[in-house]
Scaffold this motif. Structure first.
Motif, short mmCIF file in Angstrom:
data_model
loop_
_atom_site.label_atom_id
_atom_site.label_comp_id
_atom_site.label_asym_id
_atom_site.label_seq_id
_atom_site.Cartn_x
_atom_site.Cartn_y
_atom_site.Cartn_z
N UNK A 71 -8.70 -27.10 -56.36
CA UNK A 71 -8.98 -26.48 -57.67
C UNK A 71 -10.07 -27.26 -58.40
N UNK A 72 -9.99 -28.58 -58.41
CA UNK A 72 -10.99 -29.41 -59.10
C UNK A 72 -12.37 -29.23 -58.48
N UNK A 73 -12.43 -29.16 -57.15
CA UNK A 73 -13.71 -28.97 -56.47
C UNK A 73 -14.34 -27.64 -56.86
N UNK A 74 -13.56 -26.58 -56.79
CA UNK A 74 -14.10 -25.25 -57.09
C UNK A 74 -14.44 -25.07 -58.57
N UNK A 75 -13.62 -25.62 -59.44
CA UNK A 75 -13.92 -25.54 -60.88
C UNK A 75 -15.20 -26.32 -61.18
N UNK A 76 -15.34 -27.50 -60.60
CA UNK A 76 -16.54 -28.31 -60.82
C UNK A 76 -17.80 -27.61 -60.33
N UNK A 77 -17.73 -27.05 -59.13
CA UNK A 77 -18.89 -26.37 -58.56
C UNK A 77 -19.23 -25.11 -59.37
N UNK A 91 -34.79 -33.31 -70.07
CA UNK A 91 -33.40 -33.01 -69.74
C UNK A 91 -33.32 -31.95 -68.65
N UNK A 92 -34.07 -30.87 -68.79
CA UNK A 92 -34.04 -29.80 -67.80
C UNK A 92 -34.49 -30.30 -66.43
N UNK A 93 -35.50 -31.15 -66.42
CA UNK A 93 -35.98 -31.71 -65.15
C UNK A 93 -34.89 -32.56 -64.50
N UNK A 94 -34.28 -33.44 -65.28
CA UNK A 94 -33.21 -34.29 -64.76
C UNK A 94 -32.03 -33.46 -64.28
N UNK A 95 -31.69 -32.44 -65.04
CA UNK A 95 -30.57 -31.57 -64.66
C UNK A 95 -30.87 -30.80 -63.37
N UNK A 96 -32.11 -30.34 -63.22
CA UNK A 96 -32.52 -29.66 -61.98
C UNK A 96 -32.38 -30.59 -60.78
N UNK A 97 -32.87 -31.81 -60.93
CA UNK A 97 -32.81 -32.78 -59.83
C UNK A 97 -31.36 -33.12 -59.49
N UNK A 98 -30.55 -33.35 -60.52
CA UNK A 98 -29.13 -33.64 -60.30
C UNK A 98 -28.45 -32.48 -59.59
N UNK A 99 -28.68 -31.27 -60.07
CA UNK A 99 -28.02 -30.09 -59.50
C UNK A 99 -28.41 -29.87 -58.05
N UNK A 100 -29.70 -29.97 -57.76
CA UNK A 100 -30.11 -29.74 -56.37
C UNK A 100 -29.55 -30.83 -55.47
N UNK A 146 -27.21 -29.80 -52.43
CA UNK A 146 -27.63 -30.21 -51.10
C UNK A 146 -26.52 -30.98 -50.40
N UNK A 147 -25.90 -31.90 -51.11
CA UNK A 147 -24.77 -32.66 -50.53
C UNK A 147 -23.64 -31.71 -50.17
N UNK A 148 -23.34 -30.77 -51.05
CA UNK A 148 -22.27 -29.81 -50.77
C UNK A 148 -22.59 -28.98 -49.52
N UNK A 149 -23.84 -28.52 -49.39
CA UNK A 149 -24.24 -27.74 -48.22
C UNK A 149 -24.11 -28.58 -46.95
N UNK A 150 -24.58 -29.81 -47.00
CA UNK A 150 -24.50 -30.68 -45.81
C UNK A 150 -23.05 -30.98 -45.45
N UNK A 151 -22.20 -31.17 -46.45
CA UNK A 151 -20.77 -31.39 -46.17
C UNK A 151 -20.14 -30.14 -45.56
N UNK A 152 -20.51 -28.97 -46.05
CA UNK A 152 -19.99 -27.73 -45.45
C UNK A 152 -20.46 -27.60 -44.00
#
Length: 123
Positions: free
Chosen positions: A24-30, A56-65, A69-75
């Protein structure tokens, strides 16, 4: 031990049951990160907000990607725990052409292409 970590990670990322707090925490966070990205894209269309909060938007974009990316690689790493995707190479190849995997990959590649985001390109 590696198998247990992979199986646990697979369960957290691919299970839809709300019974497990980690799932639940993983899916809510994502989901929250996705919604915040949608909000950021909307806010970036307002010139005054985009200009004032460009850093802020630039930092948020970099953080999000980074997170996506980590989530995709883990999947991709854990998909072989599913019988449909058995096999280190062929299983992962089958996984990468599933609809959700293709959507995730396109979202990641969109951000890695130069100037895909107005805030990153300084527009």
């Amino acid at each position: 031990m590696k198998h247990n970590i992979k199986s646990s990670a697979y369960k957290i990322m691919h299970e839809v049951s709300n019974a497990d707090t980690r799932v639940r925490a993983f899916h809510v966070s994502l989901t929250t990160l996705i919604l915040l990205n949608v909000l950021a894209v909307i806010l970036e269309t307002v010139e005054s907000i985009a200009t004032q909060y460009r850093v802020f938007f630039t930092a948020f974009d970099v953080f999000s990607i980074g997170v996506f990316t980590i989530e995709y690689l883990l999947r991709l790493w854990t998909c072989t725990a599913d019988a449909r995707f058995r096999g280190a190479v062929k299983g992962r190849a089958r996984f990468t052409v599933t609809p959700f995997s293709l959507i995730d990959l396109m979202a990641i590649l969109h951000f890695t292409y130069p100037c895909s985001s107005p805030s990153i390109c300084g527009l």
